[in-house]
Write an enzyme that holds these catalytic residues in place. Structure first.
Site, PDB file in Angstrom:
ATOM      1  N   ASP A   1      35.676   0.346 -23.584  1.00 45.22           N
ATOM      2  CA  ASP A   1      34.794   0.935 -24.589  1.00 45.22           C
ATOM      3  C   ASP A   1      34.255   2.272 -24.077  1.00 45.22           C
ATOM      4  OD1 ASP A   1      32.753   1.611 -26.357  1.00 45.22           O
ATOM      5  OD2 ASP A   1      32.205  -0.466 -26.722  1.00 45.22           O
TER       6      ASP A   1
ATOM      7  N   HIS B   1      35.787   1.104 -29.051  1.00 50.95           N
ATOM      8  CA  HIS B   1      34.468   0.824 -29.604  1.00 50.95           C
ATOM      9  C   HIS B   1      34.620   0.484 -31.080  1.00 50.95           C
ATOM     10  CE1 HIS B   1      30.089   0.983 -29.442  1.00 50.95           C
ATOM     11  NE2 HIS B   1      30.110   1.622 -30.598  1.00 50.95           N
TER      12      HIS B   1
END
Length: 491
Positions: free
Chosen positions: A361, A392
């Site tokens: 992420d 993300h």
């Protein structure tokens, strides 16, 4: 304008990142990621861990999700009934969807033509402020409002803290509608077109506005169960609400998609400069509508000259950047986060909460220092699905249709496929609901076996005062003592 900006960013990122090795899952990268979790490669394949409970099927590929939690009956039930937990196949190879950065930028910025429309409720709060509740309905539906006697479950969606309605949120609404939920998006004061009627913005982790919105939703849909899902930094608000209200949150189960857990350190460390710049510009654009009003309580020069997310947050809520402290603001940066850190009341959370995170992420950062594994290993209400790839709020899979037979008959969702994280969310909600229904039936059966089901015992139990069976929580939800519902209007 935002679409062109997104295109430019994607082109720049593609030029500099494409030759990188992030597209390939090498053995060294896998060992490094597992090392951050305290696991060796052998431990990972065997599915064992000394502390907590990490499940990983031996026949799963290296990129499948690791299920981390404290051992419990509910955890075993979830592993048995949630097939998607071990059904994640991320994109790899020479494709832009294999890049965590490009995948995240695409999900956040690229436009999405949704098949749903929204009916807005502008809810007036106790301090005369306004928040907006957007109820998602199919575009072909003539009847734009749902009956208050509907027993359909309600899905409360808390978007990111910057007010951006992303592709992920729109796809969540589509998926929830198709599966019989009533999706409603919570918009903070002054965000996404919600009017700003008070000299007050909602602090990062202040759940007071969300608490009043939940009361209104329960007043409007009293017969349906309430579930909640948050996206990105919106998890800070949802976790704050669940921790502050505890068992009186009205929520049956909750899911956090790509959450940011340690928010103070996240603001302090900052993001990679292109991402930081893009989010900062978007937030300033939204706040520029209220430049004159905000000038009465803060130094707008400090606000709009800031080049970081921390600078904006300090200018809005902290005394160090203002001529006079805004209403309800803290006196310092550290004091502000004492009241707004999402995990400050985490021990009071009383419902199952699933967090879906990816190790790569780019927004949250390195999972070794941003994911509190000790929380999931010690708290039986928290569950973590940690994937090797996904970016993300991306979680793009190899197959175009990741939902199998679940959405095969859908005219919209079936063509596009259900995002893996959304499919996992639905399975988690269904499994937790079924588990607690089974537990409740077992308790009732045990009570009858102990004699409470007899004539005398049953009559005594029915006549027993409610106050002797359940303690009234500190976070009261007595809406009739708080609201005059004529103050709530719709446009």
């Amino acid at each position: 304008m935002l679409e062109w900006l997104a295109v430019v960013c994607i082109v720049i990122l593609a030029v500099f990142i494409w030759p990188g090795s992030a597209y390939f899952c090498t053995e060294a990268q896998t060992d490094a990621l597992l090392g951050g979790l305290g696991l060796s490669h052998a431990e990972n394949n065997s599915g064992t861990k000394n502390d907590g409970f990490t499940h990983k099927r031996s026949d799963c590929k290296q990129n499948s999700a690791a299920f981390i939690c404290k051992p419990s009956a509910l955890a075993n039930y979830l592993l048995k009934h949630c097939r998607s937990f071990s059904d994640y196949s991320p994109c790899v190879g020479w494709t832009w969807r294999a890049s965590a950065v490009l995948q995240s930028v695409y999900e956040a910025c690229w436009p999405y033509h949704s098949a749903v429309q929204f009916v807005r409720d502008n809810l007036q709060l106790s301090d005369e402020g306004l928040v907006a509740l957007d109820w998602a309905v199919p575009s072909h539906q003539r009847r734009r409002r749902t009956s208050s006697h509907s027993t359909s479950p309600v899905l409360l969606i808390v978007p990111n803290s910057f007010g951006k309605i992303t592709r992920n949120v729109l796809k969540l609404c589509e998926t929830a509608l198709f599966h019989g939920y009533l999706p409603v998006v919570f918009n903070r004061r002054g965000q996404n077109g919600a009017p700003l009627t008070t000299l007050k913005l909602q602090q990062f982790g202040d759940p007071s506005d969300l608490r009043e919105a939940v009361r209104y939703i329960r007043h409007r849909q009293p017969a349906g169960r309430l579930y909640a899902v948050s996206e990105s930094t919106g998890a800070g608000l949802l976790l704050s609400y669940l921790g502050e209200c505890g068992s009186s949150s009205y929520v049956t189960a909750a899911v956090c998609l790509s959450p940011v857990f340690r928010c103070q350190s996240w603001f302090e460390s900052g993001l990679w400069w292109p991402l930081q710049w893009g989010i900062t510009v978007y937030q300033k654009t939204g706040l520029s509508r209220y430049r004159s009003v905000l000038g009465q309580i803060i130094q707008t020069k400090d606000l709009f000259s800031s080049s970081s997310l921390r600078g904006i947050e300090e200018a809005l809520f902290c005394h160090s950047s203002t001529t006079a402290p805004p209403a309800g603001s803290s006196l310092s940066w550290d004091a502000y986060w004492e009241h707004n850190e999402p995990l400050r009341d985490v021990d009071e959370v009383a419902i199952p909460v699933l967090s879906i995170c990816a190790k790569d992420d780019p927004i949250r950062g390195d999972s070794k220092c941003t994911v509190p594994l000790e929380l999931f290993e010690s708290n039986p209400h928290f569950f973590l699905l940690l994937t090797g790839r996904g970016g993300h709020c991306g979680f793009t899979t190899r197959s175009a249709n990741t939902c199998g037979d679940v959405a095969a008959n859908s005219s919209v969702t079936g063509k596009r496929g259900i995002n893996w994280s959304h499919k996992t969310m639905l399975e988690f909600f269904r499994a937790t609901t079924d588990f607690f229904a089974t537990e409740e039936r077992s308790k009732q059966l045990a009570a009858r076996r102990r004699g409470l089901g007899g004539v005398t015992g049953g009559r005594a139990f029915r006549n027993r005062s409610i106050s002797t069976c359940k303690q009234v929580p500190a976070c009261s939800h007595n809406i009739h003592a708080i609201y005059n519902w004529q103050r709530s209007y719709t446009r």
